[in-house]
Write a protein that holds these residues in place. Structure first.
Motif, PDB file in Angstrom:
ATOM      1  N   ALA A 101       0.827  -1.204   0.000  1.00 21.88           N
ATOM      2  CA  ALA A 101       0.000   0.000   0.000  1.00 21.88           C
ATOM      3  C   ALA A 101       0.863   1.257   0.000  1.00 21.88           C
ATOM      4  O   ALA A 101       0.507   2.261  -0.632  1.00 21.88           O
ATOM      5  CB  ALA A 101      -0.929  -0.012   1.218  1.00 21.88           C
ATOM      6  N   GLN A 102       1.994   1.217   0.686  1.00 19.51           N
ATOM      7  CA  GLN A 102       2.898   2.363   0.685  1.00 19.51           C
ATOM      8  C   GLN A 102       3.497   2.591  -0.709  1.00 19.51           C
ATOM      9  O   GLN A 102       3.743   3.741  -1.098  1.00 19.51           O
ATOM     10  CB  GLN A 102       4.001   2.159   1.721  1.00 19.51           C
ATOM     11  N   ARG A 103       3.710   1.527  -1.451  1.00 16.38           N
ATOM     12  CA  ARG A 103       4.197   1.677  -2.831  1.00 16.38           C
ATOM     13  C   ARG A 103       3.135   2.338  -3.713  1.00 16.38           C
ATOM     14  O   ARG A 103       3.442   3.213  -4.524  1.00 16.38           O
ATOM     15  CB  ARG A 103       4.599   0.308  -3.390  1.00 16.38           C
ATOM     16  N   VAL A 104       1.898   1.895  -3.552  1.00 16.69           N
ATOM     17  CA  VAL A 104       0.808   2.522  -4.305  1.00 16.69           C
ATOM     18  C   VAL A 104       0.674   3.986  -3.902  1.00 16.69           C
ATOM     19  O   VAL A 104       0.476   4.870  -4.742  1.00 16.69           O
ATOM     20  CB  VAL A 104      -0.506   1.757  -4.078  1.00 16.69           C
ATOM     21  N   GLN A 105       0.798   4.248  -2.622  1.00 14.73           N
ATOM     22  CA  GLN A 105       0.757   5.626  -2.146  1.00 14.73           C
ATOM     23  C   GLN A 105       1.851   6.464  -2.797  1.00 14.73           C
ATOM     24  O   GLN A 105       1.602   7.597  -3.242  1.00 14.73           O
ATOM     25  CB  GLN A 105       0.920   5.657  -0.626  1.00 14.73           C
ATOM     26  N   ALA A 106       3.067   5.921  -2.869  1.00 12.38           N
ATOM     27  CA  ALA A 106       4.170   6.652  -3.493  1.00 12.38           C
ATOM     28  C   ALA A 106       3.905   6.884  -4.972  1.00 12.38           C
ATOM     29  O   ALA A 106       4.210   7.957  -5.515  1.00 12.38           O
ATOM     30  CB  ALA A 106       5.473   5.880  -3.297  1.00 12.38           C
ATOM     31  N   GLY A 107       3.321   5.876  -5.654  1.00 15.61           N
ATOM     32  CA  GLY A 107       3.020   6.029  -7.072  1.00 15.61           C
ATOM     33  C   GLY A 107       1.972   7.104  -7.326  1.00 15.61           C
ATOM     34  O   GLY A 107       2.100   7.904  -8.257  1.00 15.61           O
ATOM     35  N   LEU A 108       0.939   7.140  -6.501  1.00 17.37           N
ATOM     36  CA  LEU A 108      -0.093   8.167  -6.657  1.00 17.37           C
ATOM     37  C   LEU A 108       0.444   9.548  -6.284  1.00 17.37           C
ATOM     38  O   LEU A 108       0.098  10.550  -6.911  1.00 17.37           O
ATOM     39  CB  LEU A 108      -1.304   7.823  -5.798  1.00 17.37           C
ATOM     40  N   ARG A 109       1.282   9.587  -5.287  1.00 18.60           N
ATOM     41  CA  ARG A 109       1.840  10.879  -4.870  1.00 18.60           C
ATOM     42  C   ARG A 109       2.730  11.458  -5.964  1.00 18.60           C
ATOM     43  O   ARG A 109       2.782  12.686  -6.139  1.00 18.60           O
ATOM     44  CB  ARG A 109       2.632  10.712  -3.579  1.00 18.60           C
ATOM     45  N   SER A 110       3.419  10.592  -6.716  1.00 18.95           N
ATOM     46  CA  SER A 110       4.273  11.089  -7.792  1.00 18.95           C
ATOM     47  C   SER A 110       3.455  11.708  -8.916  1.00 18.95           C
ATOM     48  O   SER A 110       4.010  12.411  -9.762  1.00 18.95           O
ATOM     49  CB  SER A 110       5.137   9.950  -8.344  1.00 18.95           C
ATOM     50  N   ARG A 111       2.135  11.445  -8.950  1.00 17.61           N
ATOM     51  CA  ARG A 111       1.247  12.077  -9.935  1.00 17.61           C
ATOM     52  C   ARG A 111       0.682  13.394  -9.412  1.00 17.61           C
ATOM     53  O   ARG A 111      -0.183  13.993 -10.049  1.00 17.61           O
ATOM     54  CB  ARG A 111       0.105  11.147 -10.316  1.00 17.61           C
ATOM     55  N   LEU A 133      -6.927   0.313  -2.066  1.00 16.10           N
ATOM     56  CA  LEU A 133      -7.777   0.961  -1.061  1.00 16.10           C
ATOM     57  C   LEU A 133      -6.922   1.558   0.055  1.00 16.10           C
ATOM     58  O   LEU A 133      -7.078   2.736   0.419  1.00 16.10           O
ATOM     59  CB  LEU A 133      -8.768  -0.057  -0.493  1.00 16.10           C
ATOM     60  N   TRP A 134      -6.009   0.756   0.587  1.00 13.39           N
ATOM     61  CA  TRP A 134      -5.156   1.237   1.668  1.00 13.39           C
ATOM     62  C   TRP A 134      -4.152   2.269   1.164  1.00 13.39           C
ATOM     63  O   TRP A 134      -3.779   3.186   1.907  1.00 13.39           O
ATOM     64  CB  TRP A 134      -4.442   0.065   2.331  1.00 13.39           C
ATOM     65  N   GLY A 135      -3.710   2.133  -0.070  1.00 15.22           N
ATOM     66  CA  GLY A 135      -2.811   3.146  -0.618  1.00 15.22           C
ATOM     67  C   GLY A 135      -3.461   4.517  -0.653  1.00 15.22           C
ATOM     68  O   GLY A 135      -2.827   5.533  -0.358  1.00 15.22           O
ATOM     69  N   CYS A 136      -4.748   4.542  -0.991  1.00 17.10           N
ATOM     70  CA  CYS A 136      -5.495   5.805  -0.991  1.00 17.10           C
ATOM     71  C   CYS A 136      -5.639   6.346   0.420  1.00 17.10           C
ATOM     72  O   CYS A 136      -5.442   7.547   0.674  1.00 17.10           O
ATOM     73  CB  CYS A 136      -6.862   5.613  -1.632  1.00 17.10           C
ATOM     74  N   TRP A 137      -5.988   5.482   1.357  1.00 16.22           N
ATOM     75  CA  TRP A 137      -6.164   5.945   2.729  1.00 16.22           C
ATOM     76  C   TRP A 137      -4.858   6.455   3.323  1.00 16.22           C
ATOM     77  O   TRP A 137      -4.846   7.453   4.057  1.00 16.22           O
ATOM     78  CB  TRP A 137      -6.738   4.815   3.586  1.00 16.22           C
ATOM     79  N   LEU A 138      -3.759   5.784   3.022  1.00 19.93           N
ATOM     80  CA  LEU A 138      -2.470   6.237   3.545  1.00 19.93           C
ATOM     81  C   LEU A 138      -2.107   7.610   3.006  1.00 19.93           C
ATOM     82  O   LEU A 138      -1.469   8.413   3.697  1.00 19.93           O
ATOM     83  CB  LEU A 138      -1.373   5.225   3.188  1.00 19.93           C
ATOM     84  N   GLY A 139      -2.484   7.872   1.752  1.00 26.37           N
ATOM     85  CA  GLY A 139      -2.132   9.145   1.134  1.00 26.37           C
ATOM     86  C   GLY A 139      -3.133  10.256   1.349  1.00 26.37           C
ATOM     87  O   GLY A 139      -2.900  11.389   0.923  1.00 26.37           O
ATOM     88  N   GLY A 140      -4.243   9.964   2.013  1.00 29.76           N
ATOM     89  CA  GLY A 140      -5.243  10.999   2.247  1.00 29.76           C
ATOM     90  C   GLY A 140      -6.160  11.245   1.073  1.00 29.76           C
ATOM     91  O   GLY A 140      -6.767  12.321   0.978  1.00 29.76           O
ATOM     92  N   TRP A 141      -6.291  10.275   0.168  1.00 31.77           N
ATOM     93  CA  TRP A 141      -7.208  10.392  -0.967  1.00 31.77           C
ATOM     94  C   TRP A 141      -8.460   9.558  -0.698  1.00 31.77           C
ATOM     95  O   TRP A 141      -8.470   8.676   0.155  1.00 31.77           O
ATOM     96  CB  TRP A 141      -6.518   9.935  -2.251  1.00 31.77           C
ATOM     97  N   VAL A 142      -9.496   9.831  -1.466  1.00 34.18           N
ATOM     98  CA  VAL A 142     -10.780   9.168  -1.253  1.00 34.18           C
ATOM     99  C   VAL A 142     -10.969   8.074  -2.300  1.00 34.18           C
ATOM    100  O   VAL A 142     -11.160   8.367  -3.485  1.00 34.18           O
ATOM    101  CB  VAL A 142     -11.946  10.175  -1.338  1.00 34.18           C
ATOM    102  N   PRO A 143     -10.912   6.804  -1.901  1.00 39.63           N
ATOM    103  CA  PRO A 143     -11.144   5.729  -2.868  1.00 39.63           C
ATOM    104  C   PRO A 143     -12.625   5.622  -3.209  1.00 39.63           C
ATOM    105  O   PRO A 143     -13.488   5.727  -2.338  1.00 39.63           O
ATOM    106  CB  PRO A 143     -10.645   4.480  -2.138  1.00 39.63           C
ATOM    107  N   VAL A 144     -12.908   5.413  -4.502  1.00 35.73           N
ATOM    108  CA  VAL A 144     -14.286   5.275  -4.975  1.00 35.73           C
ATOM    109  C   VAL A 144     -14.391   3.940  -5.711  1.00 35.73           C
ATOM    110  O   VAL A 144     -14.177   3.863  -6.918  1.00 35.73           O
ATOM    111  CB  VAL A 144     -14.689   6.440  -5.900  1.00 35.73           C
ATOM    112  N   PRO A 145     -14.680   2.854  -5.004  1.00 38.62           N
ATOM    113  CA  PRO A 145     -14.792   1.551  -5.675  1.00 38.62           C
ATOM    114  C   PRO A 145     -16.017   1.502  -6.591  1.00 38.62           C
ATOM    115  O   PRO A 145     -17.099   1.947  -6.213  1.00 38.62           O
ATOM    116  CB  PRO A 145     -14.931   0.558  -4.513  1.00 38.62           C
TER     117      PRO A 145
END
Length: 228
Positions: A101-111, A133-145
């Motif tokens: 999830a931290q990797r996904v968070q880093a990938g989204l943050r780079s955008r 889902l957890w990557g979004c929560w860690l980064g403070g974004w709102v996941p919309v499944p």
């Protein structure tokens, strides 16, 4: 006369004995707000403090945020069991889930996603879904499944929901699987969504925590080759 005198004397003795017991009865009676006798009052003058030791068996204070909850779970040996379509199972520890999830968070943050941005999730694999889902929560974004459509080339109830979801934000971001990425990108192109991006979870998972790129290109580079 002798009998009458003795009877009177006996009555006097009974009254005298009852009178002697009356003060004893009054010691334990309460009337008109009078204080209790000393033998019933607690020792309120005592300076003795009870020796109370903390109970180390009590549970630790509850976590206040979702990231804290996952970080605490990652310190245990517990995990998640994913049941596969063939009946088998796949086990993922909470520590591994946190790392992915931290990797996904880093990938989204780079955008350069702003805090609170909506991230649409189009994922079929349960493990990939939880990771995003957890990557979004860690980064403070709102996941919309949103449910994955069987076919993005035809109008269905699922594509209608996705179309509506893409209108909820000026810069829609979709996280999906690499297998579905071309179909969803084509769907967005037909809607003339030039300000959106479709990201593959596999590419996001290749990001290194801290912002460094992994071995594989990010999905932004795959969809927009001219992007930095």
């Amino acid at each position: 006369m002798g009998s009458s005198a003795r009877s009177g004397k006996q009555r006097d003795q009974v009254h005298r004995r009852q009178g002697d017991r009356q003060p004893e009865h009054q010691q334990v009676s309460i009337s008109h707000g009078q204080p209790l006798p000393d033998l019933l009052q607690p020792d309120i003058q005592s300076n003795h403090q009870p020796d109370i030791q903390p109970d180390k068996s009590l549970p630790t204070p509850p976590t206040r945020t979702l990231p804290q909850m996952l970080q605490r779970a990652a310190q245990t040996a517990n995990g998640i069991v994913y049941v596969q379509p063939d009946g088998g199972d796949r086990v993922q520890s909470y520590r591994d889930l946190l790392e992915q999830a931290q990797r996904v968070q880093a990938g989204l943050r780079s955008r350069s996603l702003p805090p609170g941005a909506l991230v649409i999730l189009q994922l079929r694999d349960p493990q990939a879904f939880l990771t995003a889902l957890w990557g979004c929560w860690l980064g403070g974004w709102v996941p919309v499944p949103m449910a994955v459509a069987p076919d993005y080339g035809t109008d269905t109830s699922k594509t209608a929901v996705l179309r509506h979801g893409l209108t909820l934000t000026a810069h829609p971001v979709i996280v999906t699987e690499a297998e579905l990425q071309p179909a969803i990108q084509g769907f967005c192109d037909r809607l003339a969504l030039t300000n959106g991006v479709v990201l593959a979870i596999e590419a996001l998972g290749a990001e290194q925590v801290g912002g460094e790129r992994g071995d594989r290109l990010g999905a932004w580079d795959q969809v927009n080759p001219s992007a930095d």
